[in-house]
Design an enzyme around this catalytic site. Structure first.
Site, short mmCIF file in Angstrom:
data_model
loop_
_atom_site.label_atom_id
_atom_site.label_comp_id
_atom_site.label_asym_id
_atom_site.label_seq_id
_atom_site.Cartn_x
_atom_site.Cartn_y
_atom_site.Cartn_z
N LEU A 26 -34.19 34.84 26.22
CA LEU A 26 -33.24 35.44 27.17
C LEU A 26 -33.94 36.61 27.87
O LEU A 26 -34.47 37.50 27.20
CB LEU A 26 -31.98 35.91 26.45
CG LEU A 26 -30.81 36.38 27.34
CD1 LEU A 26 -29.47 36.12 26.63
CD2 LEU A 26 -30.90 37.85 27.71
N ILE A 27 -33.97 36.57 29.19
CA ILE A 27 -34.67 37.63 29.96
C ILE A 27 -33.67 38.30 30.88
O ILE A 27 -33.05 37.65 31.73
CB ILE A 27 -35.82 37.03 30.79
CG1 ILE A 27 -36.76 36.20 29.92
CG2 ILE A 27 -36.59 38.13 31.52
CD1 ILE A 27 -37.85 35.46 30.68
N SER A 31 -34.45 38.06 38.01
CA SER A 31 -34.38 37.62 39.40
C SER A 31 -35.54 38.13 40.27
O SER A 31 -35.72 37.65 41.38
CB SER A 31 -33.05 38.06 40.02
OG SER A 31 -32.93 39.46 39.95
N GLY A 33 -39.64 40.53 40.28
CA GLY A 33 -40.68 41.35 39.64
C GLY A 33 -41.19 40.84 38.31
O GLY A 33 -41.47 39.65 38.14
N ILE A 34 -41.32 41.75 37.36
CA ILE A 34 -41.92 41.45 36.06
C ILE A 34 -41.12 40.38 35.31
O ILE A 34 -41.68 39.44 34.74
CB ILE A 34 -42.04 42.75 35.21
CG1 ILE A 34 -42.93 43.78 35.92
CG2 ILE A 34 -42.57 42.46 33.82
CD1 ILE A 34 -42.91 45.18 35.32
N GLY A 35 -39.79 40.50 35.34
CA GLY A 35 -38.93 39.55 34.63
C GLY A 35 -39.10 38.14 35.17
O GLY A 35 -39.15 37.17 34.41
N TYR A 170 -37.73 58.87 33.93
CA TYR A 170 -38.66 59.11 32.83
C TYR A 170 -37.89 59.30 31.52
O TYR A 170 -38.32 58.81 30.47
CB TYR A 170 -39.53 60.35 33.11
CG TYR A 170 -40.76 60.08 33.95
CD1 TYR A 170 -40.66 59.54 35.23
CD2 TYR A 170 -42.04 60.39 33.48
CE1 TYR A 170 -41.79 59.31 36.01
CE2 TYR A 170 -43.18 60.16 34.25
CZ TYR A 170 -43.05 59.62 35.52
OH TYR A 170 -44.18 59.40 36.28
N1 LIG Z 1 -42.74 48.23 38.88
C1 LIG Z 1 -43.21 49.24 38.20
O1 LIG Z 1 -44.04 50.02 38.68
C2 LIG Z 1 -42.76 49.44 36.77
C3 LIG Z 1 -43.55 50.23 35.92
C4 LIG Z 1 -43.15 50.42 34.62
C5 LIG Z 1 -41.98 49.84 34.16
N2 LIG Z 1 -41.23 49.08 34.99
C6 LIG Z 1 -39.97 48.51 34.48
O2 LIG Z 1 -40.01 47.10 34.60
C7 LIG Z 1 -38.69 46.59 34.63
C8 LIG Z 1 -38.58 45.56 35.74
O3 LIG Z 1 -38.73 46.19 36.99
P1 LIG Z 1 -39.59 45.57 38.18
O4 LIG Z 1 -40.73 46.46 38.41
O5 LIG Z 1 -39.85 44.14 37.95
O6 LIG Z 1 -38.58 45.82 39.40
P2 LIG Z 1 -37.68 44.83 40.26
O7 LIG Z 1 -38.52 43.83 40.94
O8 LIG Z 1 -36.82 45.73 41.07
O9 LIG Z 1 -36.78 44.08 39.17
C9 LIG Z 1 -35.70 44.72 38.52
C10 LIG Z 1 -34.85 43.64 37.87
O10 LIG Z 1 -33.76 44.31 37.18
C11 LIG Z 1 -32.54 43.68 37.54
N3 LIG Z 1 -31.44 44.63 37.48
C12 LIG Z 1 -31.40 45.90 37.97
N4 LIG Z 1 -30.18 46.44 37.75
C13 LIG Z 1 -29.45 45.49 37.11
C14 LIG Z 1 -28.12 45.44 36.61
N5 LIG Z 1 -27.27 46.47 36.75
N6 LIG Z 1 -27.69 44.32 36.01
C15 LIG Z 1 -28.53 43.24 35.88
N7 LIG Z 1 -29.79 43.23 36.31
C16 LIG Z 1 -30.25 44.34 36.92
C17 LIG Z 1 -32.77 43.18 38.97
O11 LIG Z 1 -31.94 42.07 39.22
P3 LIG Z 1 -30.75 42.03 40.33
O12 LIG Z 1 -31.18 42.86 41.49
O13 LIG Z 1 -30.59 40.57 40.60
O14 LIG Z 1 -29.60 42.59 39.59
C18 LIG Z 1 -34.22 42.72 38.90
O15 LIG Z 1 -34.30 41.39 38.44
C19 LIG Z 1 -37.77 47.81 34.81
O16 LIG Z 1 -37.19 48.12 33.56
C20 LIG Z 1 -38.73 48.90 35.24
O17 LIG Z 1 -38.27 50.18 34.87
C21 LIG Z 1 -41.60 48.86 36.30
#
Ligand SMILES: NC(=O)c1ccc[n+]([C@@H]2O[C@H](COP(=O)([O-])OP(=O)(O)OC[C@H]3O[C@@H](n4cnc5c(N)ncnc54)[C@H](OP(=O)(O)O)[C@@H]3O)[C@@H](O)[C@H]2O)c1
Length: 274
Positions: A26-27, A31, A33-35, A170
């Site tokens: 379950l991820i 939708s 980025g990383i997920g 942070y």
């Molecule tokens: N990118 C970076 O530089 C970085 C660095 C370190 C850690 N991270 C962490 O990596 C994780 C993934 O982020 P990402 O970088 O891949 O950014 P992203 O592309 O913006 O993806 C964020 C994901 O979280 C989901 N999300 C956000 N709010 C939500 C909610 N209320 N309910 C359900 N889903 C929600 C979004 O889905 P929907 O929009 O469809 O809801 C989207 O699939 C985050 O926890 C972030 O803090 C990111």
């Protein structure tokens, strides 16, 4: 006697094979980025996937893409706002038995703490902290009953330091790292076979920067690379992609927290849009 042992051995083998055929992941935040990249990679290793996010169209597109390349995996999508704690409980009730939970959903915001929008801060705390807390608690309990399973919490390099100009973000990631560290020790003491890991990347090329209203000074690493590194290092507790970020974490650990806060302030000040 030896034939009885052989039968037990065969049953054990069959159970293990059956389990690998029925592995479920379950991820959250699948939708984009990383997920999303983790989902694409893990499709080959699991026979059931539950992909959670708010954007149903993007989840559907991902489901279609995975089905085109992996005919054996059964993909379910759940469109859900995880910032509402009750939704997390509903999610667990809908899919109580998962072998790998990836708590990835999250976002950030930037600016002086007194000036950022309170509503966005609270939504961030509810998503990055409360949802992750609720899901970790509920799934850990069901995993402990079966004495197997793995939880991967997505933290950040931000989880090891104070973060002026992104103070709330942070702080939420510090929570993720500390919670995971505490649970890891409890699992070790109780000799549990359940595992926990925490992924702590530096800047990654995703929608994160846009949502957080920051501009990285250098190109972030690709989310495909982060996903590949994560899957390869899932046996570790701290998963920190790229040597530069591992070095930065080590160096920051040697400095007093007040110095780290000054360095982070300078870095974040250069990243602000306004
Ligand atoms: N990118 C970076 O530089 C970085 C660095 C370190 C850690 N991270 C962490 O990596 C994780 C993934 O982020 P990402 O970088 O891949 O950014 P992203 O592309 O913006 O993806 C964020 C994901 O979280 C989901 N999300 C956000 N709010 C939500 C909610 N209320 N309910 C359900 N889903 C929600 C979004 O889905 P929907 O929009 O469809 O809801 C989207 O699939 C985050 O926890 C972030 O803090 C990111």
């Amino acid at each position: 006697m030896s034939s009885v042992l052989y039968i037990f051995f065969l049953i054990d083998k069959l159970v293990r094979v059956w389990q690998t055929w029925h592995m479920k992941v379950l991820i959250t935040g699948a939708s984009s980025g990383i997920g999303r990249e983790l989902a694409k990679l893990l499709a080959a290793q699991f026979d059931q996937m539950v992909l959670v996010g708010r954007d149903q169209a993007r989840l559907n597109a991902l489901q279609q893409k995975i089905n085109q390349t992996n005919s054996t995996v059964n993909v379910t999508t759940v469109s859900m706002d995880l910032s509402v704690a009750e939704h997390c409980q509903q999610l667990h009730a809908m899919h109580p038995d998962v072998d790998l939970l990836i708590n990835n959903a999250g976002f950030g915001d930037s600016g002086l703490f007194a000036e950022t929008a309170l509503a966005k801060d609270l939504a961030m705390i509810n998503t990055n902290v409360v949802a992750l807390h609720v899901l970790t608690k509920l799934y850990l309990a069901t995993m402990q009953k079966r004495n197997c399973g793995h939880i991967l919490n997505v933290g950040s390099i931000a989880g090891f330091m104070p973060g002026p100009l992104m103070a709330t973000y942070y702080a939420t990631k510090n929570y993720v790292v500390r919670l995971s560290e505490g649970i890891r020790e409890e699992l070790r003491r109780t000799k549990s076979k359940v595992k926990i890991s925490v992924l702590c990347p530096g800047p990654v090329d995703t929608n994160f920067a846009k949502t957080a209203n920051v501009q990285f000074n250098f190109r972030g690493v690709s989310c495909a690379k982060v996903a590949q590194y994560t899957v390869r290092h899932l046996h570790q507790f701290y998963i920190v992609p790229t040597w530069q970020i591992r070095l930065a974490r080590f160096a920051m650990g040697l400095l007093p927290s007040t110095w780290v806060a000054r360095i982070v302030y300078r870095i974040q000040a250069k990243r602000q849009h306004c």
